[in-house]
Design an enzyme around this catalytic site. Sequence first.
Site, mmCIF file in Angstrom:
data_model
loop_
_atom_site.group_PDB
_atom_site.id
_atom_site.type_symbol
_atom_site.label_atom_id
_atom_site.label_comp_id
_atom_site.label_asym_id
_atom_site.label_seq_id
_atom_site.Cartn_x
_atom_site.Cartn_y
_atom_site.Cartn_z
ATOM 1 N N SER A 151 14.249 105.373 -5.469
ATOM 2 C CA SER A 151 14.867 106.077 -6.645
ATOM 3 C C SER A 151 15.205 106.946 -6.794
ATOM 4 O O SER A 151 13.921 107.976 -5.983
ATOM 5 C CB SER A 151 14.782 105.188 -7.933
ATOM 6 O OG SER A 151 15.438 106.208 -8.784
ATOM 7 N N GLU B 11 14.596 108.612 -9.673
ATOM 8 C CA GLU B 11 14.334 109.372 -10.154
ATOM 9 C C GLU B 11 13.155 110.162 -10.157
ATOM 10 O O GLU B 11 12.192 110.917 -9.745
ATOM 11 C CB GLU B 11 13.910 108.569 -10.826
ATOM 12 C CG GLU B 11 14.932 107.802 -12.309
ATOM 13 C CD GLU B 11 14.992 109.686 -13.247
ATOM 14 O OE1 GLU B 11 13.837 109.890 -13.802
ATOM 15 O OE2 GLU B 11 16.003 110.191 -12.705
ATOM 16 N N TYR C 250 8.604 105.327 -15.277
ATOM 17 C CA TYR C 250 9.358 105.292 -14.600
ATOM 18 C C TYR C 250 9.151 105.908 -12.801
ATOM 19 O O TYR C 250 9.154 104.530 -11.559
ATOM 20 C CB TYR C 250 10.977 105.041 -14.682
ATOM 21 C CG TYR C 250 12.216 103.876 -13.849
ATOM 22 C CD1 TYR C 250 11.876 103.374 -13.443
ATOM 23 C CD2 TYR C 250 12.600 105.295 -12.885
ATOM 24 C CE1 TYR C 250 12.848 102.594 -12.373
ATOM 25 C CE2 TYR C 250 13.200 105.008 -12.135
ATOM 26 C CZ TYR C 250 13.801 103.225 -12.122
ATOM 27 O OH TYR C 250 14.730 102.740 -10.726
HETATM 28 P P1 NDP Z 1 18.496 96.176 -14.647
HETATM 29 O O1 NDP Z 1 18.184 97.451 -15.413
HETATM 30 O O2 NDP Z 1 20.753 96.166 -13.964
HETATM 31 O O3 NDP Z 1 18.833 95.107 -13.442
HETATM 32 C C1 NDP Z 1 16.963 94.786 -13.351
HETATM 33 C C2 NDP Z 1 16.669 93.446 -12.952
HETATM 34 O O4 NDP Z 1 15.611 93.110 -12.666
HETATM 35 C C3 NDP Z 1 16.958 92.153 -14.241
HETATM 36 O O5 NDP Z 1 17.803 91.462 -13.707
HETATM 37 C C4 NDP Z 1 16.187 91.810 -14.508
HETATM 38 O O6 NDP Z 1 16.238 90.733 -15.550
HETATM 39 C C5 NDP Z 1 15.049 92.168 -13.598
HETATM 40 N N1 NDP Z 1 13.717 92.298 -13.810
HETATM 41 C C6 NDP Z 1 12.906 93.024 -15.073
HETATM 42 N N2 NDP Z 1 12.016 92.610 -15.276
HETATM 43 C C7 NDP Z 1 11.399 91.890 -14.561
HETATM 44 C C8 NDP Z 1 10.072 91.033 -14.128
HETATM 45 N N3 NDP Z 1 9.363 90.883 -14.902
HETATM 46 N N4 NDP Z 1 10.028 90.145 -13.245
HETATM 47 C C9 NDP Z 1 11.702 89.589 -11.992
HETATM 48 N N5 NDP Z 1 12.485 90.525 -12.592
HETATM 49 C C10 NDP Z 1 12.514 91.469 -13.484
HETATM 50 O O7 NDP Z 1 19.154 97.839 -13.121
HETATM 51 P P2 NDP Z 1 20.068 97.420 -11.338
HETATM 52 O O8 NDP Z 1 20.734 96.487 -11.575
HETATM 53 O O9 NDP Z 1 21.063 98.855 -12.048
HETATM 54 O O10 NDP Z 1 18.883 98.208 -10.777
HETATM 55 C C11 NDP Z 1 18.367 97.150 -9.415
HETATM 56 C C12 NDP Z 1 17.258 97.829 -8.757
HETATM 57 O O11 NDP Z 1 18.225 99.243 -8.604
HETATM 58 C C13 NDP Z 1 15.882 98.655 -9.884
HETATM 59 O O12 NDP Z 1 15.039 98.630 -9.035
HETATM 60 C C14 NDP Z 1 16.426 99.723 -10.557
HETATM 61 O O13 NDP Z 1 15.446 100.479 -11.246
HETATM 62 C C15 NDP Z 1 16.802 100.058 -8.815
HETATM 63 N N6 NDP Z 1 16.851 101.333 -8.900
HETATM 64 C C16 NDP Z 1 18.711 101.593 -10.159
HETATM 65 C C17 NDP Z 1 19.575 102.851 -9.399
HETATM 66 C C18 NDP Z 1 20.753 102.477 -9.823
HETATM 67 O O14 NDP Z 1 21.412 103.934 -10.997
HETATM 68 N N7 NDP Z 1 21.576 101.299 -10.909
HETATM 69 C C19 NDP Z 1 19.574 104.146 -8.998
HETATM 70 C C20 NDP Z 1 18.347 103.147 -8.005
HETATM 71 C C21 NDP Z 1 17.028 102.799 -8.302
HETATM 72 P P3 NDP Z 1 16.488 90.289 -16.929
HETATM 73 O O15 NDP Z 1 18.257 89.949 -16.560
HETATM 74 O O16 NDP Z 1 15.879 88.776 -17.161
HETATM 75 O O17 NDP Z 1 16.284 91.930 -18.084
HETATM 76 P P1 GDR Z 2 19.110 107.785 -15.225
HETATM 77 O O1 GDR Z 2 20.274 106.794 -16.020
HETATM 78 O O2 GDR Z 2 17.836 107.749 -15.891
HETATM 79 O O3 GDR Z 2 18.790 109.057 -14.565
HETATM 80 O O4 GDR Z 2 18.556 106.557 -14.527
HETATM 81 P P2 GDR Z 2 20.785 107.998 -17.468
HETATM 82 O O5 GDR Z 2 21.773 106.846 -17.342
HETATM 83 O O6 GDR Z 2 19.693 106.624 -18.499
HETATM 84 O O7 GDR Z 2 19.945 108.610 -18.123
HETATM 85 C C1 GDR Z 2 21.297 109.997 -16.965
HETATM 86 C C2 GDR Z 2 20.299 111.366 -17.691
HETATM 87 O O8 GDR Z 2 21.603 110.937 -18.903
HETATM 88 C C3 GDR Z 2 21.047 112.080 -20.038
HETATM 89 N N1 GDR Z 2 21.460 111.495 -21.160
HETATM 90 C C4 GDR Z 2 21.349 110.552 -21.871
HETATM 91 N N2 GDR Z 2 20.486 108.737 -21.184
HETATM 92 C C5 GDR Z 2 21.406 107.690 -21.897
HETATM 93 N N3 GDR Z 2 20.433 106.509 -21.112
HETATM 94 N N4 GDR Z 2 21.397 107.798 -23.249
HETATM 95 C C6 GDR Z 2 21.990 109.270 -23.738
HETATM 96 O O9 GDR Z 2 22.084 109.069 -25.274
HETATM 97 C C7 GDR Z 2 21.705 109.744 -23.401
HETATM 98 N N5 GDR Z 2 22.160 111.533 -23.485
HETATM 99 C C8 GDR Z 2 21.680 112.325 -22.647
HETATM 100 C C9 GDR Z 2 19.767 111.855 -19.534
HETATM 101 O O10 GDR Z 2 18.209 111.966 -20.266
HETATM 102 C C10 GDR Z 2 19.613 111.596 -17.644
HETATM 103 O O11 GDR Z 2 19.450 112.767 -17.578
HETATM 104 C C11 GDR Z 2 18.850 106.047 -13.944
HETATM 105 C C12 GDR Z 2 18.495 103.922 -13.495
HETATM 106 O O12 GDR Z 2 19.373 103.021 -13.081
HETATM 107 C C13 GDR Z 2 17.264 104.370 -12.955
HETATM 108 O O13 GDR Z 2 16.770 102.695 -12.914
HETATM 109 C C14 GDR Z 2 17.690 104.325 -11.873
HETATM 110 O O14 GDR Z 2 16.572 104.887 -11.137
HETATM 111 C C15 GDR Z 2 18.301 106.008 -11.873
HETATM 112 O O15 GDR Z 2 19.113 106.016 -12.764
HETATM 113 C C16 GDR Z 2 18.524 106.691 -9.845
#
Ligand code: NDP
Ligand code: GDR
Length: 333
Positions: A124, A126, A148
């Site tokens: 990520s 992050e 995280y």
């Molecule tokens: P989601 O939160 O939508 O999905 C997370 C998944 O992980 C769900 O299927 C959840 O299952 C599963 N999970 C959580 N805990 C466990 C566990 N203990 N054992 C098995 N499965 C588990 O995430 P995204 O699809 O958005 O992201 C996918 C991956 O990419 C994550 O690792 C995230 O950190 C990473 N990532 C995401 C980004 C983004 O912007 N979306 C950017 C960079 C990295 P359940 O449905 O049961 O909760």
């Molecule tokens: P992020 O995504 O933390 O970058 O992680 P998120 O959408 O939660 O926040 C992005 C930015 O928006 C600001 N923000 C708020 N965020 C949330 N959730 N709710 C609010 O009300 C709000 N107001 C302002 C936050 O402070 C932040 O700066 C996502 C996840 O998908 C991670 O798993 C992944 O690794 C990173 O993106 C890349």
Amino acid sequence: MSKIALITGITGQDGSYMTEFLLEKGYRVYGLIRRSSHEPTDRIQHLLSKIEILDGDLTDQSSLGAAVQTVNPDEIYNFAAQSFVPTSWNQPVLTADVTGLGVVRLLEAIHKYKSDAKLYQASSSEMFGKVKETPQKETTPFYPRSPYGVAKVYAHYITVNYRESYNLFACSGIAFNHESPRRGLEFVSRKVTHTAAKIKLGHTKELPLGNLEAKRDWGFAGDYVEAMWLMLQQDKPEDFIIATGQAHTVKELVQIAFDEVGLPWEKYVRVDKKLFRPAEVDHLIGDAAKAKQNLGWQPKLSFEEMIRLMVHEDIKSLSKTAAAAPFTEFRIR
Ligand code: NDP
Ligand code: GDR
């Protein structure tokens, strides 16, 4: 012969898009799902008849070993994680266990039972946190700002270490934020588009938000899964930045969403200090030159098109239900 893929986190946003992408390419797809008291498959309901589901959890070594042995996969996509940054301050140990240690458990299972399987690890942006360089590249040093982010740095380096120690084909995609109509309601993009749609339909009257000045490089999840797959089709395992190269503020996101519903955002948005994070990541922007050059990958959907699409889809789905779905806000303790 069809290739076989095992997807952890198949019920999440990326898992659902990757499943569609791989089925389209003729793969046999297996998904790992953790036990839940409710049905967690809403994002993959339309795919359930085409895939196989296994019971397992990233905190349980034996279930990961059994999954790798049973499926005997060519490719593994590790999307499972506690992925919501604010929750990582409320549940730092669980986040370390699932998002960090979960990866070494999976690597151990691969090393032991299927050492020629290729692994995609979901790293990520992050990890860059308080950034050391702008834009961020594969070589930019990490400075995570949340439990995280710290867990993802461990996951990233343990993936590199198993690649170097045991010659595994294990790669990390350092993905910047990517969104879609399937994004969880707690993430800011979907919170904004879903609430703007609810306001338009008269289901609610305000949108509480935290830091409106935070900047992110937001792309479309449907585009990003292609880059992830391409990484596993290369001759050697390497890590890649996946990003659009353009950053926008949360405020710009809000402006586009409210423009789409034809309402003035200032009337509805309320800044709530409780939604600010203990340590913020102010500005992320990625340089995906390596992915463009080596993988021939390009993001297709623009930020503005994606936000408008998300608002549109939220209005469509909310219009079908009499009342808006309840949404639980997570606050940092
Ligand atoms: P989601 O939160 O939508 O999905 C997370 C998944 O992980 C769900 O299927 C959840 O299952 C599963 N999970 C959580 N805990 C466990 C566990 N203990 N054992 C098995 N499965 C588990 O995430 P995204 O699809 O958005 O992201 C996918 C991956 O990419 C994550 O690792 C995230 O950190 C990473 N990532 C995401 C980004 C983004 O912007 N979306 C950017 C960079 C990295 P359940 O449905 O049961 O909760
Ligand atoms: P992020 O995504 O933390 O970058 O992680 P998120 O959408 O939660 O926040 C992005 C930015 O928006 C600001 N923000 C708020 N965020 C949330 N959730 N709710 C609010 O009300 C709000 N107001 C302002 C936050 O402070 C932040 O700066 C996502 C996840 O998908 C991670 O798993 C992944 O690794 C990173 O993106 C890349």
